[in-house]
Design a protein around this motif. Sequence first.
Motif, mmCIF file in Angstrom:
data_model
loop_
_atom_site.group_PDB
_atom_site.id
_atom_site.type_symbol
_atom_site.label_atom_id
_atom_site.label_comp_id
_atom_site.label_asym_id
_atom_site.label_seq_id
_atom_site.Cartn_x
_atom_site.Cartn_y
_atom_site.Cartn_z
ATOM 1 N N ARG A 217 -57.183 -43.126 -18.261
ATOM 2 C CA ARG A 217 -57.661 -44.432 -18.698
ATOM 3 C C ARG A 217 -57.626 -45.432 -17.548
ATOM 4 O O ARG A 217 -58.541 -46.244 -17.402
ATOM 5 N N LEU A 265 -67.508 -44.440 -13.544
ATOM 6 C CA LEU A 265 -68.388 -45.093 -14.515
ATOM 7 C C LEU A 265 -68.686 -44.168 -15.691
ATOM 8 O O LEU A 265 -68.663 -44.590 -16.852
ATOM 9 N N LYS A 268 -65.543 -43.902 -17.860
ATOM 10 C CA LYS A 268 -64.988 -45.181 -18.313
ATOM 11 C C LYS A 268 -63.548 -45.355 -17.833
ATOM 12 O O LYS A 268 -62.638 -45.678 -18.598
ATOM 13 N N TRP A 270 -60.651 -47.215 -15.657
ATOM 14 C CA TRP A 270 -60.294 -48.556 -15.236
ATOM 15 C C TRP A 270 -59.436 -48.500 -13.977
ATOM 16 O O TRP A 270 -58.764 -47.510 -13.719
#
Length: 455
Positions: A217, A265, A268, A270
Amino acid sequence: MKSFKILLSFLFLAAFFASAFSQELLINHVNVLTMQDDRVLQDHSIYVKDGVIMEIAPAQEVSRAGVQTLDGRGMYVFPGLAEFHAHLPNPDQFGPEFQEEVLWLYLANGVLRIRSMLGHKSHLALKEKVEKGEVPGPRMFISGPSLNGTSVADPESGRQMVREQKEAGYDHLKLHPGLDTPKFLAIADEAKKVGIYYGGHVSLDVGLVTSVKNGYRSVEHIDGFLEAMLPEGTMIDPTVSGPFNMNLVGQVDQAKLAGLIQLCLENKTWIAPTMTLFERYFGYQPASELRQQAEMQYLPGQMVTQWFNTKSQLEANGVLAEAKVKPYLDFRRKLFLDLHKAGVPMVMSSDSPQVFNVPGFSIHREIESMSIAGMSNYEILKTGSVNCADYFEESGDWGVLRAGAAAEFVMVQKNPLEDLATLQNPQGIMIQGKFIPKDELSRQLNQIRQKYLRK
């Protein structure tokens, strides 16, 4: 006479809090940066009830009979900041009182949310106390204890740790270095099964690509990118490569970055950049200078001394010579901006308390670092508000100022879109529906400072 004035001042402040902490509050004539876009709503009123924003409208259109009001004429309000790489102290370090002092350091600097990255069972209880209003502090997202090469004996024990931390009520998992690929894949698979976010450092054996493809994540410290940009077959010797392999920066192949960006990208992923951590802990500014900075007075002397000794040892060994460190810091600054410009989402993070990064204060240093790197003021504010809510899929619930969102915001003297320095001097904060004025924030800071006066 002097003691009478002090008592009178205290009684006045107590009376103010009794009313300001009511369930309903109307703040009039403020300029509102909602963070839903980059516009500023001039001369508006904000009506708060039960910890929720009920209405934001032009001042002349809002009236509530019998509701406590505050005049914020000329002030600006914004959703407040988040520190998304924090380390809440354990009570066995400097006692449970220090935990609560750290929470005040965040609040006094306009930090209203934190993501804690190294869990302890006491943190869950502390989070509950804050949510119940028993202890003043920022709202918290708590990680479990570290999953690393030492704590995870084998893949199955990694799965068991994931299940236990999910059942205990932790919000996310923090991974540290030393994991091999089988252990990592087991942790990642189990985390997906039980539904808990995971991220952290990138273990050398696993690598950035495998981490991202398997659901990381967040990548903390922009870790793993340098290694992933080295030529194929590059051998890494930790005994000479330096902290975070910074001595290998000259071998980086910039052509590899585009593929890594696309990978982030697509998955997803971070980024928690912690720019100021590297500039202070691993930077070439001397420990002797950092030790004297004003914010160090809000921490136990033993902690500051430990930081000084840690960095001084690196300096004595020649690890932090400017000729070695500057190319790496330049690389990180460019990498940060390249990732941002490409649309890889960022969350505001400074890694506090960590070597010479004081809770709350270090966020303002992080903001300065992001600005120097080339990020706009609006985008900087997004990393500490909108983006952080998006990270936990709570978009619109907080991190913005709108009807129905949490009543969490900071009041400052100037427009932060034009002057980021104004963020360092909150005139008041709204947290859990309670307005805490500057006088109280200053009083809490002074109490902490007095406790740790160096003699």
